[in-house]
Design a protein around this motif. Structure first.
Motif, PDB file in Angstrom:
ATOM      1  N   GLY A 118       0.796  -1.222   0.000  1.00 42.31           N
ATOM      2  CA  GLY A 118       0.000   0.000   0.000  1.00 42.31           C
ATOM      3  C   GLY A 118       0.825   1.266   0.000  1.00 42.31           C
ATOM      4  O   GLY A 118       0.296   2.355  -0.235  1.00 42.31           O
ATOM      5  N   ASP A 119       2.147   1.156   0.270  1.00 42.57           N
ATOM      6  CA  ASP A 119       3.014   2.312   0.056  1.00 42.57           C
ATOM      7  C   ASP A 119       2.952   2.699  -1.423  1.00 42.57           C
ATOM      8  O   ASP A 119       2.742   1.844  -2.293  1.00 42.57           O
ATOM      9  CB  ASP A 119       4.466   1.982   0.392  1.00 42.57           C
ATOM     10  CG  ASP A 119       4.749   1.916   1.884  1.00 42.57           C
ATOM     11  OD1 ASP A 119       3.810   2.097   2.680  1.00 42.57           O
ATOM     12  OD2 ASP A 119       5.925   1.671   2.237  1.00 42.57           O
ATOM     13  N   LEU A 120       3.163   3.975  -1.724  1.00 39.96           N
ATOM     14  CA  LEU A 120       3.260   4.437  -3.107  1.00 39.96           C
ATOM     15  C   LEU A 120       4.663   4.961  -3.362  1.00 39.96           C
ATOM     16  O   LEU A 120       5.210   5.724  -2.560  1.00 39.96           O
ATOM     17  CB  LEU A 120       2.224   5.527  -3.384  1.00 39.96           C
ATOM     18  CG  LEU A 120       0.775   5.048  -3.468  1.00 39.96           C
ATOM     19  CD1 LEU A 120      -0.188   6.226  -3.536  1.00 39.96           C
ATOM     20  CD2 LEU A 120       0.572   4.137  -4.669  1.00 39.96           C
ATOM     21  N   LEU A 121       5.254   4.526  -4.493  1.00 44.35           N
ATOM     22  CA  LEU A 121       6.614   4.907  -4.846  1.00 44.35           C
ATOM     23  C   LEU A 121       6.636   5.588  -6.206  1.00 44.35           C
ATOM     24  O   LEU A 121       5.985   5.122  -7.149  1.00 44.35           O
ATOM     25  CB  LEU A 121       7.529   3.675  -4.908  1.00 44.35           C
ATOM     26  CG  LEU A 121       8.052   3.079  -3.599  1.00 44.35           C
ATOM     27  CD1 LEU A 121       6.926   2.539  -2.738  1.00 44.35           C
ATOM     28  CD2 LEU A 121       9.077   1.978  -3.905  1.00 44.35           C
ATOM     29  N   GLY A 122       7.381   6.666  -6.302  1.00 42.03           N
ATOM     30  CA  GLY A 122       7.624   7.309  -7.583  1.00 42.03           C
ATOM     31  C   GLY A 122       8.914   6.763  -8.164  1.00 42.03           C
ATOM     32  O   GLY A 122      10.007   7.011  -7.635  1.00 42.03           O
ATOM     33  N   SER A 143      -1.193   4.529   5.032  1.00 41.79           N
ATOM     34  CA  SER A 143      -1.755   5.104   6.255  1.00 41.79           C
ATOM     35  C   SER A 143      -2.809   4.212   6.895  1.00 41.79           C
ATOM     36  O   SER A 143      -3.306   4.527   7.972  1.00 41.79           O
ATOM     37  CB  SER A 143      -2.379   6.479   5.955  1.00 41.79           C
ATOM     38  OG  SER A 143      -3.412   6.352   4.984  1.00 41.79           O
ATOM     39  N   GLY A 144      -3.138   3.083   6.271  1.00 38.48           N
ATOM     40  CA  GLY A 144      -4.224   2.249   6.760  1.00 38.48           C
ATOM     41  C   GLY A 144      -3.828   1.165   7.738  1.00 38.48           C
ATOM     42  O   GLY A 144      -4.685   0.442   8.242  1.00 38.48           O
ATOM     43  N   VAL A 168      -5.296   3.645  -3.499  1.00 35.14           N
ATOM     44  CA  VAL A 168      -4.984   2.229  -3.348  1.00 35.14           C
ATOM     45  C   VAL A 168      -5.710   1.650  -2.142  1.00 35.14           C
ATOM     46  O   VAL A 168      -5.654   2.215  -1.047  1.00 35.14           O
ATOM     47  CB  VAL A 168      -3.461   2.016  -3.163  1.00 35.14           C
ATOM     48  CG1 VAL A 168      -3.159   0.552  -2.884  1.00 35.14           C
ATOM     49  CG2 VAL A 168      -2.707   2.483  -4.385  1.00 35.14           C
ATOM     50  N   CYS A 169      -6.374   0.517  -2.363  1.00 32.00           N
ATOM     51  CA  CYS A 169      -7.050  -0.208  -1.306  1.00 32.00           C
ATOM     52  C   CYS A 169      -6.486  -1.627  -1.281  1.00 32.00           C
ATOM     53  O   CYS A 169      -6.386  -2.265  -2.328  1.00 32.00           O
ATOM     54  CB  CYS A 169      -8.551  -0.235  -1.592  1.00 32.00           C
ATOM     55  SG  CYS A 169      -9.571  -0.871  -0.273  1.00 32.00           S
ATOM     56  N   GLN A 175      -5.535   2.434   1.797  1.00 34.32           N
ATOM     57  CA  GLN A 175      -4.181   2.582   2.314  1.00 34.32           C
ATOM     58  C   GLN A 175      -3.486   3.869   1.884  1.00 34.32           C
ATOM     59  O   GLN A 175      -2.638   4.379   2.613  1.00 34.32           O
ATOM     60  CB  GLN A 175      -3.313   1.388   1.874  1.00 34.32           C
ATOM     61  CG  GLN A 175      -3.614   0.097   2.575  1.00 34.32           C
ATOM     62  CD  GLN A 175      -3.092   0.082   4.009  1.00 34.32           C
ATOM     63  OE1 GLN A 175      -2.590   1.070   4.523  1.00 34.32           O
ATOM     64  NE2 GLN A 175      -3.214  -1.061   4.664  1.00 34.32           N
ATOM     65  N   ASN A 176      -3.825   4.393   0.708  1.00 33.57           N
ATOM     66  CA  ASN A 176      -3.024   5.509   0.223  1.00 33.57           C
ATOM     67  C   ASN A 176      -3.732   6.253  -0.894  1.00 33.57           C
ATOM     68  O   ASN A 176      -4.581   5.688  -1.598  1.00 33.57           O
ATOM     69  CB  ASN A 176      -1.675   4.997  -0.307  1.00 33.57           C
ATOM     70  CG  ASN A 176      -0.510   5.867   0.096  1.00 33.57           C
ATOM     71  OD1 ASN A 176      -0.669   7.084   0.235  1.00 33.57           O
ATOM     72  ND2 ASN A 176       0.642   5.273   0.274  1.00 33.57           N
ATOM     73  N   GLU A 177      -3.359   7.523  -1.063  1.00 30.00           N
ATOM     74  CA  GLU A 177      -3.806   8.361  -2.166  1.00 30.00           C
ATOM     75  C   GLU A 177      -2.674   9.299  -2.544  1.00 30.00           C
ATOM     76  O   GLU A 177      -1.860   9.667  -1.689  1.00 30.00           O
ATOM     77  CB  GLU A 177      -5.037   9.185  -1.773  1.00 30.00           C
ATOM     78  CG  GLU A 177      -6.255   8.383  -1.408  1.00 30.00           C
ATOM     79  CD  GLU A 177      -7.412   9.286  -0.997  1.00 30.00           C
ATOM     80  OE1 GLU A 177      -8.020   9.915  -1.877  1.00 30.00           O
ATOM     81  OE2 GLU A 177      -7.675   9.367   0.219  1.00 30.00           O
ATOM     82  N   CYS A 178      -2.614   9.677  -3.800  1.00 30.35           N
ATOM     83  CA  CYS A 178      -1.594  10.642  -4.211  1.00 30.35           C
ATOM     84  C   CYS A 178      -2.018  11.326  -5.500  1.00 30.35           C
ATOM     85  O   CYS A 178      -2.966  10.897  -6.175  1.00 30.35           O
ATOM     86  CB  CYS A 178      -0.235   9.959  -4.411  1.00 30.35           C
ATOM     87  SG  CYS A 178      -0.103   8.991  -5.938  1.00 30.35           S
TER      88      CYS A 178
END
Length: 210
Positions: A118-122, A143-144, A168-169, A175-178
């Motif tokens: 659920g982490d987001l990576l660039g 964050s979830g 992302v769920c 879990q995350n948004e960006c």
């Protein structure tokens, strides 16, 4: 746009379905519709890394690389299920992958690494709002909280991409948004770490303004 994305995010967390037809990305038999990219300096070739076994995509984790869709997509809701074979290690689901088939493509990765799903990576220079650099990539932590299932059990990721927004769920937990700068691209599954299987890979195209 932000109101629409907020509504889509709530629908994602609630698990509601769109009326739009699904686009199946994996037929359960072979890798038709996918392009495999591996480290040219790694040991082995794409046939060692990507295969279909018992109706599932099996990714070996070595050589390092990814398999991407032949087509690009803009606004969609993506459904992917995965499980670890043996030890839970590392993999990822790439969104907005840009052309060039570089080993580290410009893309936004939904991390599947054990303990960090659920982490987001660039990746490859892709910048996402709220992320911090670790010297190699930009990371926006989930964050979830913990929601992953033990190795051998199936997990589910639902990812909504609308314009420059991504949510992302994982296993029913938002879990995350960006936000980023790229609005379309390929979708890819990563080979990195150890064996992992994928199944039930499909997307629903979304139309902005509805």
């Amino acid at each position: 746009m932000r109101f629409l994305f907020a509504a889509l995010t709530l629908a994602l967390a609630a698990g509601s379905c769109s009326r739009e037809p699904r686009t199946e990305l994996f037929n359960g038999r072979d890798l038709a519709g996918w392009v495999c990219v591996t480290d040219p300096e790694g040991v082995g070739d794409a046939r060692d890394a990507f295969s279909v076994q018992n109706g599932n995509i099996r990714i070996a984790g070595s050589p390092f690389g990814y398999m991407r869709t032949e087509e690009t997509y803009d606004d969609y809701r993506l459904h992917v299920e995965w499980r670890w074979i043996g030890e839970a290690t590392n993999s990822g689901i790439f969104q907005r992958v840009q052309a060039g088939d570089r080993l580290w493509p410009e893309a936004v990765e939904c991390q599947l690494q054990a303990g960090r799903a659920g982490d987001l990576l660039g990746l490859g220079g892709a910048k996402i709002a709220g992320a911090e650099s670790n010297g190699r990539v930009f990371i926006k932590p989930r964050s979830g909280g913990e929601c992953e299932r033990p190795a051998g059990e199936w997990n589910c990721a639902e990812i909504v991409c609308v314009g420059d927004h991504i949510a992302v769920c994982v296993n029913g937990v938002l879990q995350n948004e960006c936000t980023g700068s790229v609005r379309s691209g390929y979708i890819a599954l990563q080979s990195e770490g150890g064996p992992v299987e994928f199944r039930n890979i499909w997307l629903t195209r979304l139309r902005r303004g509805i």
